[in-house]
Write a protein that holds these residues in place. Structure first.
Motif: not given
Length: 126
Positions: A11, A13-14, A88, A124-126
């Motif tokens: 995981s 982040q953007t 994402p 991928v988290s925003s």
């Protein structure tokens, strides 16, 4: 013996980066080409990138060009997918593929390969 084994998912982040690895048995690594696919929930598997054995020619789906790089290390029987500037919409299960079927069509055809690994999740988290 496991023919293909992926690792390196996780995981981020953007804008972050990940490097996926696919370790292959010697015979599998000697296939004419190897590739990375990804699958979104409820969707068909799609080709992300491929690399040929002899010339090292590479192919990419348009959505990852300039951000992802496929490579191979012949001393380790391993291919890699370096993923930069992640978005994402890159969130998916990523699979390594090998043993292309002769006359199996485009490098990006999910039906064009005989062997797939178990996959590694990329989020991928925003």
């Amino acid at each position: 013996q496991v023919e293909l084994e992926e690792s390196g998912g996780g995981s981020v982040q953007t804008g972050g980066s990940l490097r996926l690895s696919c370790s292959a048995s010697r015979d599998t690594f000697n296939s004419n080409s190897m590739a990375w696919f990804r699958q979104f929930p409820g969707k068909e598997r799609e080709g992300v990138a491929a690399i040929t054995r002899l010339s090292g020619k590479t192919y990419y789906v348009d959505s990852v060009k300039g951000r992802f790089t496929i490579s191979r290390d012949n001393t380790k029987n391993t291919i890699y997918l370096q993923m930069n500037s992640l978005k994402p919409e890159d969130t998916a299960m990523y699979y390594c593929a090998a043993n292309p079927i002769p006359h199996g069509g485009s490098w990006a055809s999910p039906l064009g390969y005989l062997t797939y690994g178990q996959g590694t999740q990329v989020t991928v988290s925003s």
